[in-house]
Design a protein around this motif. Structure first.
Motif, PDB file in Angstrom:
ATOM      1  N   GLY A 182       0.790  -1.262   0.043  1.00 34.11           N
ATOM      2  CA  GLY A 182       0.147   0.058   0.128  1.00 34.11           C
ATOM      3  C   GLY A 182       0.900   1.230  -0.128  1.00 34.11           C
ATOM      4  N   GLU A 183       0.150   2.175  -0.168  1.00 37.86           N
ATOM      5  CA  GLU A 183       1.036   3.608  -0.193  1.00 37.86           C
ATOM      6  C   GLU A 183       1.640   3.801   1.286  1.00 37.86           C
ATOM      7  OE1 GLU A 183      -1.818   6.749  -1.211  1.00 37.86           O
ATOM      8  OE2 GLU A 183      -2.201   5.967  -3.367  1.00 37.86           O
ATOM      9  N   ASP A 184       1.121   3.343   2.246  1.00 35.70           N
ATOM     10  CA  ASP A 184       1.694   3.516   3.612  1.00 35.70           C
ATOM     11  C   ASP A 184       2.816   2.557   3.787  1.00 35.70           C
ATOM     12  OD1 ASP A 184       0.392   1.080   3.762  1.00 35.70           O
ATOM     13  OD2 ASP A 184      -0.612   1.526   5.479  1.00 35.70           O
ATOM     14  N   GLY A 185       3.394   1.609   2.718  1.00 30.91           N
ATOM     15  CA  GLY A 185       4.374   0.861   2.792  1.00 30.91           C
ATOM     16  C   GLY A 185       4.177  -0.499   3.458  1.00 30.91           C
ATOM     17  N   PHE A 186       2.790  -0.807   3.722  1.00 28.71           N
ATOM     18  CA  PHE A 186       2.457  -2.202   4.373  1.00 28.71           C
ATOM     19  C   PHE A 186       1.882  -2.743   3.411  1.00 28.71           C
ATOM     20  CE2 PHE A 186       2.934   0.749   8.076  1.00 28.71           C
ATOM     21  CZ  PHE A 186       3.969   0.125   8.953  1.00 28.71           C
ATOM     22  N   PRO A 187       1.905  -3.948   3.439  1.00 27.16           N
ATOM     23  CA  PRO A 187       0.949  -5.045   2.609  1.00 27.16           C
ATOM     24  C   PRO A 187      -0.423  -4.983   2.872  1.00 27.16           C
ATOM     25  CG  PRO A 187       2.322  -6.291   4.190  1.00 27.16           C
ATOM     26  CD  PRO A 187       2.682  -5.013   4.426  1.00 27.16           C
ATOM     27  N   ARG A 188      -1.178  -5.281   1.817  1.00 31.28           N
ATOM     28  CA  ARG A 188      -2.647  -5.360   2.008  1.00 31.28           C
ATOM     29  C   ARG A 188      -3.204  -6.154   0.907  1.00 31.28           C
ATOM     30  NH1 ARG A 188      -4.150   0.747   0.118  1.00 31.28           N
ATOM     31  NH2 ARG A 188      -3.603   0.359  -2.415  1.00 31.28           N
ATOM     32  N   ALA A 189      -4.537  -7.097   1.294  1.00 30.38           N
ATOM     33  CA  ALA A 189      -5.049  -7.533   0.238  1.00 30.38           C
ATOM     34  C   ALA A 189      -5.761  -6.753  -0.697  1.00 30.38           C
ATOM     35  CB  ALA A 189      -5.732  -8.863   0.863  1.00 30.38           C
ATOM     36  N   ILE A 190      -5.670  -7.217  -1.983  1.00 29.70           N
ATOM     37  CA  ILE A 190      -6.145  -6.447  -3.018  1.00 29.70           C
ATOM     38  C   ILE A 190      -8.027  -6.952  -3.091  1.00 29.70           C
ATOM     39  CG2 ILE A 190      -6.718  -5.881  -5.421  1.00 29.70           C
ATOM     40  CD1 ILE A 190      -3.549  -6.633  -5.494  1.00 29.70           C
ATOM     41  N   ALA A 191      -8.762  -6.038  -2.836  1.00 30.90           N
ATOM     42  CA  ALA A 191     -10.286  -6.348  -2.467  1.00 30.90           C
ATOM     43  C   ALA A 191     -10.624  -7.261  -3.526  1.00 30.90           C
ATOM     44  CB  ALA A 191     -11.014  -5.271  -2.147  1.00 30.90           C
ATOM     45  N   ASP A 192     -10.395  -6.617  -4.970  1.00 33.40           N
ATOM     46  CA  ASP A 192     -11.259  -7.565  -6.018  1.00 33.40           C
ATOM     47  C   ASP A 192     -10.387  -8.725  -6.421  1.00 33.40           C
ATOM     48  OD1 ASP A 192      -9.064  -6.073  -7.250  1.00 33.40           O
ATOM     49  OD2 ASP A 192     -10.483  -5.122  -8.800  1.00 33.40           O
ATOM     50  N   ARG A 193      -9.488  -8.976  -5.658  1.00 37.59           N
ATOM     51  CA  ARG A 193      -8.531 -10.249  -5.984  1.00 37.59           C
ATOM     52  C   ARG A 193      -8.878 -11.267  -4.879  1.00 37.59           C
ATOM     53  NH1 ARG A 193      -6.230 -10.762 -10.582  1.00 37.59           N
ATOM     54  NH2 ARG A 193      -4.934 -12.444  -9.757  1.00 37.59           N
ATOM     55  N   GLU A 194      -9.289 -10.914  -3.854  1.00 38.47           N
ATOM     56  CA  GLU A 194      -9.507 -12.129  -2.542  1.00 38.47           C
ATOM     57  C   GLU A 194      -9.961 -13.328  -2.886  1.00 38.47           C
ATOM     58  OE1 GLU A 194     -11.016 -10.488   0.952  1.00 38.47           O
ATOM     59  OE2 GLU A 194      -9.996  -8.694   1.248  1.00 38.47           O
ATOM     60  N   GLY A 195     -10.865 -13.164  -3.953  1.00 42.46           N
ATOM     61  CA  GLY A 195     -11.485 -14.537  -4.678  1.00 42.46           C
ATOM     62  C   GLY A 195     -10.363 -15.362  -5.193  1.00 42.46           C
ATOM     63  N   GLN A 196      -9.152 -14.882  -5.607  1.00 44.21           N
ATOM     64  CA  GLN A 196      -8.253 -15.670  -6.312  1.00 44.21           C
ATOM     65  C   GLN A 196      -7.262 -16.371  -5.358  1.00 44.21           C
ATOM     66  OE1 GLN A 196      -8.221 -15.795  -9.612  1.00 44.21           O
ATOM     67  NE2 GLN A 196     -10.079 -14.493  -9.577  1.00 44.21           N
ATOM     68  N   CYS A 197      -7.479 -16.199  -4.013  1.00 43.92           N
ATOM     69  CA  CYS A 197      -6.545 -16.697  -3.185  1.00 43.92           C
ATOM     70  C   CYS A 197      -6.604 -18.155  -2.956  1.00 43.92           C
ATOM     71  CB  CYS A 197      -6.861 -15.902  -1.810  1.00 43.92           C
ATOM     72  SG  CYS A 197      -5.805 -16.840  -0.521  1.00 43.92           S
ATOM     73  N   ILE A 198      -5.696 -18.957  -2.979  1.00 46.33           N
ATOM     74  CA  ILE A 198      -5.708 -20.295  -2.925  1.00 46.33           C
ATOM     75  C   ILE A 198      -5.481 -20.925  -1.600  1.00 46.33           C
ATOM     76  CG2 ILE A 198      -5.393 -20.940  -5.472  1.00 46.33           C
ATOM     77  CD1 ILE A 198      -2.553 -21.636  -4.774  1.00 46.33           C
ATOM     78  N   GLN A 199      -5.340 -19.814  -0.732  1.00 48.76           N
ATOM     79  CA  GLN A 199      -5.042 -20.319   0.763  1.00 48.76           C
ATOM     80  C   GLN A 199      -3.615 -21.184   1.134  1.00 48.76           C
ATOM     81  OE1 GLN A 199      -8.608 -22.035   2.282  1.00 48.76           O
ATOM     82  NE2 GLN A 199      -9.890 -20.527   1.881  1.00 48.76           N
ATOM     83  N   CYS A 200      -2.770 -20.773   0.254  1.00 49.85           N
ATOM     84  CA  CYS A 200      -1.351 -21.613   0.549  1.00 49.85           C
ATOM     85  C   CYS A 200      -0.743 -21.163   1.590  1.00 49.85           C
ATOM     86  CB  CYS A 200      -0.582 -21.362  -0.825  1.00 49.85           C
ATOM     87  SG  CYS A 200      -0.091 -19.655  -1.162  1.00 49.85           S
ATOM     88  N   GLN A 201      -1.018 -19.830   2.235  1.00 49.58           N
ATOM     89  CA  GLN A 201      -0.461 -19.431   3.326  1.00 49.58           C
ATOM     90  C   GLN A 201       1.029 -19.151   3.104  1.00 49.58           C
ATOM     91  OE1 GLN A 201      -1.311 -21.456   7.175  1.00 49.58           O
ATOM     92  NE2 GLN A 201      -2.890 -22.360   6.155  1.00 49.58           N
ATOM     93  N   HIS A 202       1.555 -18.742   1.780  1.00 47.41           N
ATOM     94  CA  HIS A 202       2.915 -18.517   1.469  1.00 47.41           C
ATOM     95  C   HIS A 202       3.287 -17.213   2.329  1.00 47.41           C
ATOM     96  CE1 HIS A 202       4.866 -21.158  -1.859  1.00 47.41           C
ATOM     97  NE2 HIS A 202       3.451 -21.469  -1.625  1.00 47.41           N
ATOM     98  N   CYS A 203       2.167 -16.247   2.319  1.00 48.10           N
ATOM     99  CA  CYS A 203       2.567 -15.034   2.594  1.00 48.10           C
ATOM    100  C   CYS A 203       2.892 -14.824   4.131  1.00 48.10           C
ATOM    101  CB  CYS A 203       1.508 -13.943   2.356  1.00 48.10           C
ATOM    102  SG  CYS A 203      -0.298 -14.770   3.136  1.00 48.10           S
ATOM    103  N   MET A 204       2.142 -15.680   4.754  1.00 51.15           N
ATOM    104  CA  MET A 204       2.290 -15.887   6.534  1.00 51.15           C
ATOM    105  C   MET A 204       3.901 -16.638   6.629  1.00 51.15           C
ATOM    106  SD  MET A 204       0.073 -17.569   9.515  1.00 51.15           S
ATOM    107  CE  MET A 204       0.678 -19.444   9.040  1.00 51.15           C
TER     108      MET A 204
END
Length: 277
Positions: free
Chosen positions: A29-51
């Motif tokens: 995000g503009e604040d420098g922190f990661p965020r989920a893109i609202a219109d792409r949340e449905g594309q998440c395959i729940q792999c948890q790579h980010c965590m």
């Protein structure tokens, strides 16, 4: 709901979570922190790579607390240990007449379920027999069903050799199909999935290697798989395997009544090395 949360007090704004997301669901995000893109949340395959890629453990998704994950640093087996495990595992055909603790089996299945699946569909179903009496009934039902198929001339083409196993069982009590193992595992996955066979095979491989690391034995049981899927459909139903599932493979396992002391020696890897194209 992804429940995507970032602890801004500990996040180092490295952007690794966004870079590693396979479906580009995360952005910085503009604040420098990661965020989920609202219109792409449905594309998440729940792999948890980010965590898992977040070094300080600042990111949570799907309600998971990164503090509950096992740290990898210092906990992974060495290359030599993995080589020994892979080369030292054996197909075990002799078992002690005693069960593996049901809690141990449950933990093994929970760990084995971490195996990769196509598009992270996680559709593999483990059908397990962990009760000795039930295993006896499965063994009896299988051999009786095969015996009936033999007498009625209903063995499928190519499986005529099953008649020899029936004779050994009926005449001498020799259990070729299950090798006297106290437990049975069948992996299945929805036929509609991207790669049900492969998903089951990978999960079963995880299970076998985990069993070997724990001093347990296992045997890939293609004979029972053929019997179950090609001759005994009623048994498959009674085992609770869904009709819309494809059986990937079967495996028997338990405490081995045999002990191996060294790896085998093989140097026949078939390799097609591409040097130009």
């Amino acid at each position: 709901m992804l429940q995507f949360k970032v602890d801004t007090d500990t996040c180092i704004q490295c952007g690794e979570c966004a870079k590693d997301c396979p479906y580009m669901v995360i952005e910085m995000g503009e604040d420098g922190f990661p965020r989920a893109i609202a219109d792409r949340e449905g594309q998440c395959i729940q792999c948890q790579h980010c965590m898992t890629i977040c070094k300080p453990g600042s990111l949570s998704i799907l309600g998971k607390d990164p503090a509950d994950s096992l740290p990898l640093k210092g906990n992974l087996p060495s290359q030599q240990q993995m080589e020994t495990l892979v080369m030292g595992r054996r197909s075990v055909r002799r078992y002690k007449d005693e069960p593996v603790d049901s809690d141990v089996i449950a933990r093994m299945l929970e760990i084995s379920a971490h195996a990769p699946t196509g598009v992270n569909n996680r559709g593999v179903l483990f059908t397990v027999v962990d009760d000795a009496e039930v295993m006896t009934k499965v063994r009896t039902r299988t051999m009786e069903g095969l015996g009936l198929a033999v007498r009625e001339g209903k063995l499928p083409e190519g499986l005529e050799f099953m008649a020899d196993f029936v004779r050994l069982w009926e005449d001498k009590g020799v259990d070729v199909l299950f090798r006297g193992a106290p437990h049975l595992l069948v992996a299945s996955s929805p036929k509609s999935g991207p790669c049900p066979d492969v998903d089951c095979h990978i999960a079963m491989t995880n299970f076998e290697l985990l069993a070997a690391s724990m001093g347990l034995g296992a045997l890939w049981d293609g004979l029972f798989k053929w019997a179950l899927t090609m001759i005994l459909p009623d048994l498959m139903k009674d085992l609770g395997i869904p009709e819309d599932h494809k059986v990937g493979y079967a495996m028997v396992f338990g405490k081995p009544a045999v002990k191996y002391h060294r790896t085998v020696q093989r140097s026949d890897a078939k390799v097609n090395r591409v040097t130009a194209i």
